[in-house]
Design an enzyme around this catalytic site. Structure first.
Site, PDB file in Angstrom:
ATOM      1  CG  MET A 192     -11.556  -2.743   5.221  1.00  0.00           C
ATOM      2  SD  MET A 192     -10.029  -2.375   4.335  1.00  0.00           S
ATOM      3  CE  MET A 192      -9.075  -1.533   5.586  1.00  0.00           C
ATOM      4  CG  MET A 216      -8.299   7.208   2.637  1.00  0.00           C
ATOM      5  SD  MET A 216      -7.302   7.292   4.130  1.00  0.00           S
ATOM      6  CE  MET A 216      -6.505   5.690   4.073  1.00  0.00           C
ATOM      7  CG  HIS A 248      -3.818  -1.668  -1.615  1.00  0.00           C
ATOM      8  ND1 HIS A 248      -4.930  -2.439  -1.908  1.00  0.00           N
ATOM      9  CD2 HIS A 248      -4.189  -0.865  -0.587  1.00  0.00           C
ATOM     10  CE1 HIS A 248      -5.930  -2.104  -1.100  1.00  0.00           C
ATOM     11  NE2 HIS A 248      -5.506  -1.147  -0.282  1.00  0.00           N
ATOM     12  CG  MET A 289     -11.197   3.221   2.286  1.00  0.00           C
ATOM     13  SD  MET A 289      -9.614   3.204   3.134  1.00  0.00           S
ATOM     14  CE  MET A 289      -8.526   3.276   1.720  1.00  0.00           C
ATOM     15  CG  HIS A 291      -9.228   0.148  -0.428  1.00  0.00           C
ATOM     16  ND1 HIS A 291      -8.626  -0.136   0.779  1.00  0.00           N
ATOM     17  CD2 HIS A 291     -10.562   0.146  -0.179  1.00  0.00           C
ATOM     18  CE1 HIS A 291      -9.552  -0.295   1.707  1.00  0.00           C
ATOM     19  NE2 HIS A 291     -10.735  -0.121   1.157  1.00  0.00           N
ATOM     20  CG  ASP A 349      -6.243  -2.947   3.142  1.00  0.00           C
ATOM     21  OD1 ASP A 349      -5.158  -2.673   3.685  1.00  0.00           O
ATOM     22  OD2 ASP A 349      -6.887  -2.132   2.442  1.00  0.00           O
ATOM     23  CG  ASP A 383      -5.077   2.340   0.795  1.00  0.00           C
ATOM     24  OD1 ASP A 383      -6.037   1.557   0.705  1.00  0.00           O
ATOM     25  OD2 ASP A 383      -3.942   1.991   1.169  1.00  0.00           O
ATOM     26  CB  SER A 396      -0.895   0.009   1.240  1.00  0.00           C
ATOM     27  OG  SER A 396      -1.391   1.315   1.424  1.00  0.00           O
TER      28      SER A 396
HETATM   29  C1  DX5 Z   1      -6.226   1.496   5.592  1.00  0.00           C
HETATM   30  C2  DX5 Z   1      -5.805   1.192   4.182  1.00  0.00           C
HETATM   31  C3  DX5 Z   1      -4.715   0.184   4.120  1.00  0.00           C
HETATM   32  C4  DX5 Z   1      -3.453   0.643   4.804  1.00  0.00           C
HETATM   33  C5  DX5 Z   1      -2.670  -0.555   5.218  1.00  0.00           C
HETATM   34  O1  DX5 Z   1      -7.343   2.275   5.592  1.00  0.00           O
HETATM   35  O2  DX5 Z   1      -6.880   0.659   3.422  1.00  0.00           O
HETATM   36  O3  DX5 Z   1      -4.455  -0.242   2.794  1.00  0.00           O
HETATM   37  O4  DX5 Z   1      -2.673   1.473   4.002  1.00  0.00           O
HETATM   38  O5  DX5 Z   1      -1.577  -0.130   5.951  1.00  0.00           O
HETATM   39  P1  DX5 Z   1      -0.871  -1.076   7.040  1.00  0.00           P
HETATM   40  O6  DX5 Z   1      -0.415  -2.305   6.304  1.00  0.00           O
HETATM   41  O7  DX5 Z   1       0.235  -0.234   7.557  1.00  0.00           O
HETATM   42  O8  DX5 Z   1      -1.917  -1.406   8.085  1.00  0.00           O
HETATM   43 ZN    ZN Z   2      -6.434  -0.323   1.452  1.00  0.00          ZN
END
Ligand code: DX5
Ligand code: ZN
Length: 231
Positions: A152, A52, A48, A83, A81, A190, A50, A23
């Site tokens: 998650m 947000m 990956h 969010m 991903h 994840d 993310d 990620s």
């Molecule tokens: C959290 C993200 C993850 C995050 C994982 O909201 O969706 O992908 O970056 O990070 P680690 O592996 O550090 O928990």
């Molecule tokens: Zn993620």
């Protein structure tokens, strides 16, 4: 190598070896090009990414513009991903930015089936993520439509949190559901994945490991990716 050996190798690969999806949320954003190069030289399978929005989760990361700029740096799969609330509004934008897999949250979609069809109609694979409090059984009717279920294992929004142990049972239940339906939906886990817990996550039935801090904050990220893959 003989054909039979190749087949055997292929079999052992698909049976035992997880896909690794670092990620980039935990990457050094001042040196993003170097981080991409490191991933390209590593055994990582997917990037990956993310996204947000500060509404679905209490944090804001990056959006389609950054993803579009990253696209030419690699040929690896972009696993995006989302969010965010109302993800259906942005499906075309993330396709244009270069997403290969687009994951929306079950909790953010009033019309999940429609959103999945939207994603697939643009030629991407459809992922559905569920929060730690959401039961995997709620996905039963939609499961055959989903390419990747993202379980998650932390509350979404931040990297570097601790793995919620109840996730292991959710992986086992989902694995049984997928096997019973004889479908090929992949299970991605994840949040809070480390070298210490990765093996039990794989043994529980996961196909894909997302790892942020475990990779990017380690002394040797390429070696960590290798270790995650060949546990
Ligand atoms: C959290 C993200 C993850 C995050 C994982 O909201 O969706 O992908 O970056 O990070 P680690 O592996 O550090 O928990
Ligand atoms: Zn993620």
């Amino acid at each position: 190598m003989k054909y039979a050996d190749i087949q055997m190798n292929h079999k052992s690969q698909t049976q035992n070896m997880p896909l690794i999806a670092p990620s980039l949320l935990s990457a050094n954003f001042l040196h993003l090009a170097d981080e991409c190069q490191m991933l390209n030289e590593s055994e990582a399978d997917w990037f990956h990414l993310d996204v947000m929005d500060g509404r679905f989760v209490p944090n804001i990361s990056f959006g389609m513009n950054i993803i579009k700029q990253l696209r030419p740096t690699t040929e690896k799969v972009f696993d995006v991903h989302l969010m965010i609330l109302e993800p259906g509004k942005y499906v075309q934008d993330f396709k244009d930015a270069g997403a290969d897999i687009l994951t929306v949250h079950y909790e953010a979609c009033i019309h999940l089936h429609r959103n999945i069809q939207q994603i697939k109609s643009l030629g991407m694979q459809a992922g559905v993520a569920i929060n730690p409090h959401t039961r995997v059984e709620l996905l039963r009717d939609i499961l055959p439509e989903i390419d990747v279920v993202c379980l998650m294992s932390v509350n979404p929004g931040f990297g570097g949190q601790s793995f919620i142990p109840q996730t292991l049972e959710k992986i086992r239940v989902l694995r049984r559901m997928i096997n019973d339906l004889k479908i090929s939906t992949k299970i991605e886990v994840d949040g809070g994945v480390t070298l210490d817990n990765a093996k039990e996550i794989i043994d529980a039935g996961s196909d894909i490991l997302v790892a942020g801090n475990a990779v990017f904050k380690s002394a040797d990220p390429k070696q960590t990716i290798h270790q995650l893959k060949f546990l």
